[in-house]
Design a protein around this motif. Structure first.
Motif, PDB file in Angstrom:
ATOM      1  N   LEU A   6       0.895  -1.287  -0.089  1.00  0.00           N
ATOM      2  CA  LEU A   6       0.088  -0.005  -0.010  1.00  0.00           C
ATOM      3  C   LEU A   6       0.873   1.249  -0.018  1.00  0.00           C
ATOM      4  N   THR A   7       0.456   2.071  -0.829  1.00  0.00           N
ATOM      5  CA  THR A   7       1.204   3.384  -0.975  1.00  0.00           C
ATOM      6  C   THR A   7       0.624   4.326   0.052  1.00  0.00           C
ATOM      7  N   ASP A   8       1.579   5.696   0.679  1.00  0.00           N
ATOM      8  CA  ASP A   8       1.028   6.483   1.206  1.00  0.00           C
ATOM      9  C   ASP A   8       0.386   6.024   2.626  1.00  0.00           C
ATOM     10  N   GLU A   9       0.880   4.866   3.023  1.00  0.00           N
ATOM     11  CA  GLU A   9       0.378   4.605   4.104  1.00  0.00           C
ATOM     12  C   GLU A   9       1.764   4.441   5.311  1.00  0.00           C
ATOM     13  N   ASP A  10       1.579   4.094   6.525  1.00  0.00           N
ATOM     14  CA  ASP A  10       2.448   3.954   7.427  1.00  0.00           C
ATOM     15  C   ASP A  10       1.753   2.993   8.694  1.00  0.00           C
ATOM     16  N   HIS A  11       2.635   3.151   9.603  1.00  0.00           N
ATOM     17  CA  HIS A  11       2.492   2.287  10.911  1.00  0.00           C
ATOM     18  C   HIS A  11       0.936   2.493  11.294  1.00  0.00           C
ATOM     19  N   THR A  12       0.343   3.801  11.155  1.00  0.00           N
ATOM     20  CA  THR A  12      -0.849   4.030  11.604  1.00  0.00           C
ATOM     21  C   THR A  12      -1.988   2.889  11.171  1.00  0.00           C
ATOM     22  N   ILE A  13      -2.014   2.776  10.018  1.00  0.00           N
ATOM     23  CA  ILE A  13      -3.075   1.911   9.398  1.00  0.00           C
ATOM     24  C   ILE A  13      -2.653   0.478   9.565  1.00  0.00           C
ATOM     25  N   ALA A  14      -0.992   0.359   9.186  1.00  0.00           N
ATOM     26  CA  ALA A  14      -0.714  -0.989   9.069  1.00  0.00           C
ATOM     27  C   ALA A  14      -0.754  -1.734  10.321  1.00  0.00           C
ATOM     28  N   ASN A  15      -0.425  -1.103  11.639  1.00  0.00           N
ATOM     29  CA  ASN A  15      -0.636  -2.052  12.755  1.00  0.00           C
ATOM     30  C   ASN A  15      -1.895  -2.276  13.093  1.00  0.00           C
ATOM     31  N   ALA A  16      -2.751  -1.580  13.190  1.00  0.00           N
ATOM     32  CA  ALA A  16      -4.148  -1.647  13.132  1.00  0.00           C
ATOM     33  C   ALA A  16      -4.667  -2.826  12.278  1.00  0.00           C
ATOM     34  N   ALA A  24      -2.535  -1.653  19.623  1.00  0.00           N
ATOM     35  CA  ALA A  24      -2.329  -0.987  18.141  1.00  0.00           C
ATOM     36  C   ALA A  24      -3.216  -0.052  17.718  1.00  0.00           C
ATOM     37  N   ILE A  25      -4.644  -0.366  18.101  1.00  0.00           N
ATOM     38  CA  ILE A  25      -5.783   0.713  17.834  1.00  0.00           C
ATOM     39  C   ILE A  25      -5.608   2.108  18.601  1.00  0.00           C
ATOM     40  N   ALA A  26      -5.248   2.074  19.823  1.00  0.00           N
ATOM     41  CA  ALA A  26      -4.919   3.100  20.620  1.00  0.00           C
ATOM     42  C   ALA A  26      -3.835   3.989  19.904  1.00  0.00           C
ATOM     43  N   ASN A  27      -2.621   3.177  19.583  1.00  0.00           N
ATOM     44  CA  ASN A  27      -1.607   4.189  18.965  1.00  0.00           C
ATOM     45  C   ASN A  27      -1.963   4.639  17.877  1.00  0.00           C
ATOM     46  N   SER A  28      -2.824   3.996  17.152  1.00  0.00           N
ATOM     47  CA  SER A  28      -3.381   4.544  15.618  1.00  0.00           C
ATOM     48  C   SER A  28      -4.108   5.766  16.089  1.00  0.00           C
ATOM     49  N   PHE A  29      -4.806   5.852  17.180  1.00  0.00           N
ATOM     50  CA  PHE A  29      -5.739   7.094  17.264  1.00  0.00           C
ATOM     51  C   PHE A  29      -4.578   8.106  17.481  1.00  0.00           C
ATOM     52  N   PRO A  40      -3.340  19.811  15.571  1.00  0.00           N
ATOM     53  CA  PRO A  40      -4.512  20.354  16.295  1.00  0.00           C
ATOM     54  C   PRO A  40      -4.253  20.004  17.728  1.00  0.00           C
ATOM     55  N   VAL A  41      -3.193  19.365  18.299  1.00  0.00           N
ATOM     56  CA  VAL A  41      -3.140  19.039  19.831  1.00  0.00           C
ATOM     57  C   VAL A  41      -1.816  19.343  20.101  1.00  0.00           C
ATOM     58  N   ALA A  42      -1.821  20.105  21.379  1.00  0.00           N
ATOM     59  CA  ALA A  42      -0.381  20.579  21.955  1.00  0.00           C
ATOM     60  C   ALA A  42       0.155  19.174  22.066  1.00  0.00           C
ATOM     61  N   THR A  43      -0.512  18.115  22.496  1.00  0.00           N
ATOM     62  CA  THR A  43       0.268  16.834  22.697  1.00  0.00           C
ATOM     63  C   THR A  43      -1.045  15.859  22.815  1.00  0.00           C
ATOM     64  N   ALA A  44      -1.016  14.728  22.635  1.00  0.00           N
ATOM     65  CA  ALA A  44      -1.819  13.618  23.004  1.00  0.00           C
ATOM     66  C   ALA A  44      -1.217  12.336  23.273  1.00  0.00           C
ATOM     67  N   TRP A  45      -1.362  11.709  24.558  1.00  0.00           N
ATOM     68  CA  TRP A  45      -0.683  10.634  25.033  1.00  0.00           C
ATOM     69  C   TRP A  45      -1.763   9.558  25.722  1.00  0.00           C
ATOM     70  N   LEU A  71      -9.667   7.116  10.875  1.00  0.00           N
ATOM     71  CA  LEU A  71      -9.169   5.842  10.699  1.00  0.00           C
ATOM     72  C   LEU A  71     -10.206   5.123   9.828  1.00  0.00           C
ATOM     73  N   GLU A  72     -11.379   5.351  10.195  1.00  0.00           N
ATOM     74  CA  GLU A  72     -12.593   4.687   9.256  1.00  0.00           C
ATOM     75  C   GLU A  72     -12.151   4.710   7.758  1.00  0.00           C
ATOM     76  N   ASP A  73     -11.966   6.100   7.450  1.00  0.00           N
ATOM     77  CA  ASP A  73     -11.978   6.411   6.053  1.00  0.00           C
ATOM     78  C   ASP A  73     -10.601   6.006   5.415  1.00  0.00           C
ATOM     79  N   LYS A  74      -9.560   5.794   5.979  1.00  0.00           N
ATOM     80  CA  LYS A  74      -8.383   4.911   5.554  1.00  0.00           C
ATOM     81  C   LYS A  74      -8.630   3.614   5.425  1.00  0.00           C
ATOM     82  N   CYS A  75      -9.644   2.839   6.148  1.00  0.00           N
ATOM     83  CA  CYS A  75      -9.821   1.658   6.104  1.00  0.00           C
ATOM     84  C   CYS A  75     -10.447   1.393   4.695  1.00  0.00           C
ATOM     85  N   GLU A  76     -11.445   2.445   4.690  1.00  0.00           N
ATOM     86  CA  GLU A  76     -12.489   2.208   3.453  1.00  0.00           C
ATOM     87  C   GLU A  76     -11.662   2.486   1.989  1.00  0.00           C
TER      88      GLU A  76
END
Lengths: 158, 380
Positions: free
Chosen positions: A57-67, B95-100, B265-270, B368-373
């Motif tokens: 997949l192009t234009d992707e990184d760990h964000t979607i790949a790990n999930a 994994a999902i928490a880190n994606s967020f 948009p966040v100063a930080t998020a952790w 994240l939903e849009d990326k999956c789609e």
């Protein structure tokens, strides 16, 4: 013996990066004079055995790949799954899926569907929790107000 | 304990052991699966056991099916202010928490100043330094009302916000500090005119301008009562001595944090995992006092058992910062166990002001939903 043919299935989906990501953005026209970024998803597999494949997949990184890797692991038809990033300067992710017989592409699609459903559930639960918190805070604020206005006598008597 | 699963010669089944509950993992495996043990030197069991067949030899299904997830997932909001939120997410994987978290930091769009047209700058702050500082000023506007501006687009009222800054320090007056409240919003677009190189151009041709606003941005209902201003009016942008002047126009566009951190948009998020402090044996009297004094955040408390005996209890495990003071020294590791719950995340989001923090999290989940789609459509 078995001859495994490696083939490249190139799906070119010319698309504007921003529009696809943010569908709530309704002002931009689809066919404007925008720079068209080429997005490719390549599947490296074999003609004879489609239960194991690597998706690039192009234009992707760990964000979607790990999930996606997490949801793939949860699927019971998957024997092996993993992802790698060939080079950090290039935004590309290789996801490897090996299944117990089902076509790898269908399994990956199911995993993405599951991830979408999980996200929706997370969103609903979070929205409800925030609403409940705000409502309970509003109730507390009202209680404190009413106690302040009429509370001096009762406090002294206690 | 001889819990070897499936030894053929004796037809030994793990379920025959008296202390293993039916259908669940034995306690030590459950500990390994659901807790990170933070020992004195390093944490162990940090990876999450995601594979659905991890415990297949014991007959246990490790897959978290969607219905199980839906039933067990909980969110509890601890604190919610205008600028930050702290909430617990229970039942989700790292994994999902880190994606967020990654999406919150890098892929949520905001408006920030990108182009600065400087008409006059006689201050000691260089042009590029001034422009850089202006770019970092957070702007209080909902980015969802705007579109992206790409190279071939014309800047118009739907993708650009124009600010003007004109300050002058007169001779004889003391130095002035230029703060971010000096940025004035121009709802009708840019007032500067492009310089045309053409010396023979006819004076009747219309001068080129920088933005093409069809209508004033003030007519948009969201901006009628709330003008677009920087979120914090006291950010120091520059300082002027007597006789110095700054006159510029700043155009703000939409972008994401991946391109430049000013659009984050966040100063930080952790997030952190919920700490769990367990006393492995009863700690009494002097040892209890010692334990309570060791902890810098007062996780432990002393309770009276009567007859002068006291015992230590864990009162506030959530405050534990994992400094490991309580397991430093001889023998303390046998008495206190520090653990983290692998599926309980304490999320904190600090917003810079464009959007309220709870909206930020909802938007991050949507992205994240849009990326999956997008992946699904590309595969079909």
């Amino acid at each position: 013996g078995r001859y495994n043919l490696i083939f490249y299935l190139k799906i070119c989906f010319p698309n504007d990066y921003w529009i696809q990501f943010h569908p709530f953005n309704s002002f931009v026209s689809w066919f404007g004079d925008l720079e068209i970024g080429l997005k490719e998803t390549m599947e490296h597999g074999s003609f004879t055995d489609n239960s194991a494949a690597t998706f690039s997949l192009t234009d992707e990184d760990h964000t979607i790949a790990n999930a996606i890797r997490f949801t793939l692991n949860q699927d019971q038809m998957v024997t092996f799954c993993g992802y790698s990033i060939p080079h950090p300067s290039e935004a590309r992710v290789n996801i490897r899926v090996q299944t117990t017989g089902d076509p790898a592409r269908e399994v990956l699609k199911d995993a993405c569907q599951n991830l979408m459903l999980m996200c929706r559930h997370v969103r609903c639960t979070f929205d409800k929790a925030v609403e409940d918190f705000k409502a309970s805070n509003a109730v507390k604020a009202m209680k404190i107000d009413s106690q302040d206005s009429s509370g001096d006598d009762s406090e002294e008597s206690e | 304990m001889a819990e070897g699963a499936g030894e053929e010669k004796k037809k030994f089944s793990i379920w025959d052991l008296p202390d293993v509950p039916m259908g669940q993992l034995p306690p030590h495996l459950e500990l390994q699966r659901s807790r990170v043990s933070c020992n004195k030197d390093a944490p162990i069991h940090t990876e999450s056991i995601q594979y659905s067949g991890a415990y297949a030899s014991m007959g246990i299904d490790n897959s978290s099916r969607l219905d199980l997830f839906s039933n067990n997932f909980r969110v509890e909001v601890v604190r919610l202010n205008e600028d930050d939120i702290e909430f617990d997410m229970i039942g989700i994987d790292a994994a999902i928490a880190n994606s967020f978290r990654r999406i919150l930091i890098a892929e949520l769009p905001t408006m920030a100043i990108e182009k600065v047209l400087i008409a006059n700058n006689t201050s000691i702050i260089q042009d590029e330094v001034l422009a850089h500082r202006l770019g970092l000023v957070p702007i209080r506007v909902d980015p969802r009302l705007f579109d992206y501006l790409s190279e071939n687009d014309q800047p118009n009222e739907k993708n650009t916000i124009v600010f003007k800054l004109h300050v002058q320090c007169k001779r004889g007056s003391p130095r002035i500090t230029v703060k971010s409240d000096a940025l004035k919003w121009l709802p009708n677009g840019s007032e500067l005119v492009k310089e045309t190189r053409n010396a023979t151009s006819d004076s009747s041709s219309k001068p080129e301008i920088y933005t093409y606003f069809g209508c004033s941005q003030e007519t948009v209902p969201e901006f009628v009562k709330n003008p677009i201003i920087p979120k914090y009016p006291d950010i120091i942008i520059a300082k002027l001595g007597p006789g110095q002047e700054i006159e510029l126009e700043a155009h703000a566009v939409k972008g994401i944090g991946k391109t430049h951190a000013k659009w984050s948009p966040v100063a930080t998020a952790w997030y952190r995992m919920l700490p769990e402090v367990v006393l492995l044996e009863d700690i009494e009297d002097d040892l209890a006092e010692e334990l309570k004094s060791k902890c810098p955040v007062n996780v432990f408390d002393i309770e009276d058992l009567g007859k002068g005996r006291r015992r230590a209890t864990v009162a506030r495990p959530r405050a534990c910062t994992l400094c490991r003071e309580c397991i430093r020294g001889d023998d303390w590791e046998k008495r206190v166990a520090l653990r983290r719950v692998k599926d309980h995340f304490i999320f904190t989001i600090e917003s810079t002001g464009a959007l309220p923090p709870e909206v930020l999290f909802t938007e991050a989940v949507k992205i994240l939903e849009d990326k999956c789609e997008r992946v699904i459509t590309e595969l079909s």
